[in-house]
Design a protein around this motif. Structure first.
Motif, PDB file in Angstrom:
ATOM      1  N   TRP A 200       1.214  -0.985   0.223  1.00 60.80           N
ATOM      2  CA  TRP A 200      -0.603   0.281  -0.135  1.00 60.80           C
ATOM      3  C   TRP A 200       0.958   1.240  -0.105  1.00 60.80           C
ATOM      4  O   TRP A 200       1.988   1.350   1.234  1.00 60.80           O
ATOM      5  CB  TRP A 200      -0.754  -0.140   1.158  1.00 60.80           C
ATOM      6  CG  TRP A 200      -1.548   1.205   1.845  1.00 60.80           C
ATOM      7  CD1 TRP A 200      -1.398   1.963   1.865  1.00 60.80           C
ATOM      8  CD2 TRP A 200      -3.344   0.733   2.040  1.00 60.80           C
ATOM      9  NE1 TRP A 200      -2.317   2.898   2.534  1.00 60.80           N
ATOM     10  CE2 TRP A 200      -3.608   2.176   2.551  1.00 60.80           C
ATOM     11  CE3 TRP A 200      -4.447   0.323   1.716  1.00 60.80           C
ATOM     12  CZ2 TRP A 200      -4.764   2.864   2.940  1.00 60.80           C
ATOM     13  CZ3 TRP A 200      -5.465   0.698   2.025  1.00 60.80           C
ATOM     14  CH2 TRP A 200      -6.145   1.982   2.216  1.00 60.80           C
ATOM     15  N   THR A 228      -2.183   5.126  -2.182  1.00 59.78           N
ATOM     16  CA  THR A 228      -3.842   6.164  -2.090  1.00 59.78           C
ATOM     17  C   THR A 228      -3.608   6.946  -2.911  1.00 59.78           C
ATOM     18  O   THR A 228      -3.245   7.262  -3.804  1.00 59.78           O
ATOM     19  CB  THR A 228      -3.539   6.668  -0.408  1.00 59.78           C
ATOM     20  OG1 THR A 228      -1.744   7.245  -0.420  1.00 59.78           O
ATOM     21  CG2 THR A 228      -2.429   5.762   0.695  1.00 59.78           C
ATOM     22  N   MET A 258      -7.705  -6.306  -3.139  1.00 58.32           N
ATOM     23  CA  MET A 258      -7.217  -5.280  -1.823  1.00 58.32           C
ATOM     24  C   MET A 258      -8.617  -6.387  -1.196  1.00 58.32           C
ATOM     25  O   MET A 258      -8.642  -6.551   0.196  1.00 58.32           O
ATOM     26  CB  MET A 258      -8.137  -3.959  -1.192  1.00 58.32           C
ATOM     27  CG  MET A 258      -8.004  -3.437  -0.548  1.00 58.32           C
ATOM     28  SD  MET A 258      -6.413  -3.431   0.293  1.00 58.32           S
ATOM     29  CE  MET A 258      -5.653  -2.707  -0.316  1.00 58.32           C
ATOM     30  N   VAL A 264      -1.219  -6.796   4.468  1.00 57.96           N
ATOM     31  CA  VAL A 264      -1.329  -5.565   3.539  1.00 57.96           C
ATOM     32  C   VAL A 264       0.150  -4.581   4.606  1.00 57.96           C
ATOM     33  O   VAL A 264      -0.013  -4.326   5.537  1.00 57.96           O
ATOM     34  CB  VAL A 264      -2.636  -4.354   3.879  1.00 57.96           C
ATOM     35  CG1 VAL A 264      -2.105  -2.917   3.055  1.00 57.96           C
ATOM     36  CG2 VAL A 264      -4.191  -5.541   2.923  1.00 57.96           C
ATOM     37  N   ALA A 266       1.719  -1.606   4.353  1.00 63.34           N
ATOM     38  CA  ALA A 266       1.479   0.099   4.308  1.00 63.34           C
ATOM     39  C   ALA A 266       3.041   0.811   4.127  1.00 63.34           C
ATOM     40  O   ALA A 266       3.461   1.094   5.533  1.00 63.34           O
ATOM     41  CB  ALA A 266       0.797   0.737   4.931  1.00 63.34           C
ATOM     42  N   SER A 269       3.072   6.081   4.392  1.00 66.11           N
ATOM     43  CA  SER A 269       0.939   6.259   4.062  1.00 66.11           C
ATOM     44  C   SER A 269       0.768   6.720   5.893  1.00 66.11           C
ATOM     45  O   SER A 269       1.509   6.178   6.327  1.00 66.11           O
ATOM     46  CB  SER A 269       0.758   5.150   3.831  1.00 66.11           C
ATOM     47  OG  SER A 269      -0.770   5.102   4.196  1.00 66.11           O
ATOM     48  N   MET A 280      -8.798   1.669   5.394  1.00 65.34           N
ATOM     49  CA  MET A 280      -7.914   0.019   4.943  1.00 65.34           C
ATOM     50  C   MET A 280      -9.258  -0.855   5.981  1.00 65.34           C
ATOM     51  O   MET A 280      -9.703  -0.414   6.980  1.00 65.34           O
ATOM     52  CB  MET A 280      -6.637  -0.416   6.268  1.00 65.34           C
ATOM     53  CG  MET A 280      -6.248  -1.512   6.468  1.00 65.34           C
ATOM     54  SD  MET A 280      -4.849  -1.947   5.409  1.00 65.34           S
ATOM     55  CE  MET A 280      -4.036  -0.668   5.516  1.00 65.34           C
TER      56      MET A 280
END
Length: 550
Positions: A200, A228, A258, A264, A266, A269, A280
């Motif tokens: 992510w 994002t 997803m 996940v 990230a 972010s 999320m």
């Protein structure tokens, strides 16, 4: 040398290329004397946007600066700074201030105090001799950790006071933090053990200039990359592992991968919950990497945190994954994943072909976006959406071919903000074609500032989707629109542009789209801005695929 000269000299040492401003502020003349170009906006909010867009594209290595008049000038700038704060943009505000003796006499506007909730750091100068230290603190805040607007308020009496001695100031370097090796080992283990991992990508990847490293990590694992809203183009959307970015609308690939992801990670972010970016989904195991520890467990529970600069985190992960993976390179898994993403992408585009290939009139916005992509050299484009429907239409379908070529924004969604940041992007990258796609509501907010682009020879391309209505509000203005026509907005923005010395073309037939785009690009190459107005339908079709919690 007075206080304004001191601040100007420090800005010169920090590599400041221009000063976005609106009179009066003594700093303007002092900067001009040092060949720091003043660029006057029509409205302070847009002037802030110029500094914002410049800082984004320079990735915080250089920082845009905005100077405003004491009182009404800095009061008028508040919306722009509030927007930049939600986007974590490291830009510097230097407003003039009212006399210190008046600071606690109502109704004096005390900028440093008022702006504190929307700045990373804000300070007020009380003595001319402290200006170098205040500027050092300001640049320390700009060049370390998570970005954000920074303010140094300088009362006019301090700007005008004589500075004694030499200026003791050395430019502040960008500072990065490396991750905990133990956390890296555990993150690598969790990613390799996952059945369907996803990376992510947030805008921290842009600021760290870590696109190549992110793509390498994705191929090594292998794992798809979901971005994002501000993280879009963290890797090019044309990369076979890219799922694209997400606002409320997103690609079908983004939603499907997803939905089935178990782990996940990230990177870069904050994982902040927002109405205009992905959230999320519940039930995911989250590995959260950010350069700000206060992001961790803020709104999404992290199974593991990895604090550090995105590039340093990814580079450490690559080394650790290679170590743990050993000789098992997973070539078949990588090829299979690429084929699966390509298959979903093909089906998604086929589903939307009736919009992308539409010959209807009023024109379909997706047809315009399709022709923009086919006609422009996307490798030389920096593009942004504006608020409202243009964001929802452009972000999923604009396929970037170069990392860092899309400026996504939207934790706050001020209509008209894209115009200023596009001018700032052009000042940061003069050879790029910098494009702002806005609606008729957005141009109504800030459109007069296209004259700023003309007057200062900032050769941006402004695209207006003119549907004559606030289409995004259809579901919340039913009674008021039926009784009073509240949603209707109108105008010929080509005539407005021409009245502001900006060449413009109005297009109302699909057959004329490509020719108008080519004309617009040619004009921008001569150093002039251009406005393309497309007469489009209201447009309520958005690429939305439901995943609970996303």
């Amino acid at each position: 040398m007075n206080g304004a000269d001191v601040v100007a000299e420090i800005l010169r040492r920090e590599g400041t290329e221009f000063l976005s401003a609106y009179p009066r502020n003594p700093l303007i003349e002092s900067c001009a004397a040092l060949n720091i170009r003043p660029i006057f906006c029509r409205q302070e909010r847009v002037g802030v946007g110029l500094a914002d867009g410049y800082s984004r594209i320079k990735r915080g290595k250089k920082n845009g600066v905005f100077a405003a008049q004491a009182g009404p000038g800095i009061e008028n700038a508040f919306p722009g700074v509030a927007q930049a704060y939600t986007e974590n943009v490291p830009m510097l505000m230097i407003p003039a201030g009212l006399p210190l003796s008046k600071h606690y006499v109502k109704p004096t506007f005390r900028a440093a105090d008022v702006y504190r909730p929307v700045t990373k750091w804000a300070g007020l100068a009380h003595n001319v001799q402290e200006l170098p230290d205040l500027m050092r603190r300001a640049y320390q805040a700009l060049r370390s950790g998570k970005g954000g607007p920074v303010m140094v308020e300088v009362p006019n009496e301090i700007f005008e006071a004589e500075f004694k001695g030499e200026i003791d100031y050395t430019p502040v370097p960008v500072q990065r933090a490396a991750p905990d090796p133990t956390a890296i080992k555990e993150a690598a283990r969790m990613l390799l053990a996952a059945k369907n991992p996803i990376l992510w990508a947030g805008q921290g990847v842009h600021y760290a200039e870590a696109s190549d490293q992110l793509a390498a990590l994705a191929e090594l694992l292998p794992a798809p990359v979901a971005a994002t809203n501000p993280g879009k183009s963290a890797i090019p959307d044309s990369h076979p592992l890219a799922l694209g970015g997400s606002t409320r609308s997103r690609s079908k690939m983004f939603a499907e991968f997803m939905a089935k992801a178990d782990v996940v990670m990230a990177i870069g972010s904050s994982v902040t919950k927002t109405n205009f970016g992905p959230n999320m989904p519940p039930g995911k195991t989250l590995i959260h990497s950010t350069n700000d520890p206060s992001d961790i467990n803020k709104e999404s529970r992290a199974a593991l945190s990895v604090v550090g600069d995105a590039a340093l985190v990814i580079e450490a992960l690559i080394a650790e994954v290679e170590k743990q993976k050993g000789a098992a390179r997973g070539g078949n898994a990588l090829a299979s994943l690429k084929e699966e993403i390509a298959s979903v992408k093909k089906a998604w585009l086929a589903e939307w072909a009736k919009h992308l290939d539409s010959d209807e009139t009023p024109m379909n916005q997706y047809r315009v976006i399709r022709d923009l992509m086919r006609t422009m050299d996307r490798g030389n484009v920096i593009i942004t959406h504006d608020s409202g429907s243009p964001r929802e239409q452009l972000l999923p379908f604009w396929e970037t071919t170069k990392a860092g070529s899309y400026m996504g924004w939207g934790k706050s969604t001020q209509l008209g903000y894209g115009l200023g940041i596009t001018m700032g992007a052009k000042l940061a990258e003069p050879k790029k074609l910098c494009v702002n796609v806005m609606g008729d509501a957005a141009i109504g907010m800030t459109g007069m500032d296209i004259e700023t682009a003309s007057r200062n020879k900032i050769a941006i391309l402004t695209i207006v989707f003119n549907n004559g209505v606030m289409g995004a509000e259809r579901d919340v203005l039913k009674i008021s629109d039926e009784k009073y026509g509240t949603m209707t907005v109108g105008g010929n923005y080509t005539k407005v542009a021409e009245g502001l010395n900006v060449p413009a073309v109005r297009v109302d037939k699909p057959a004329n789209i490509v020719g108008a785009i080519k004309e617009a690009v040619t004009v921008t190459e001569t150093g002039s801005p251009f406005l393309l107005e497309f007469v489009v339908k209201e447009g309520h079709d958005f690429s939305r695929y439901n995943v609970p919690g996303l």
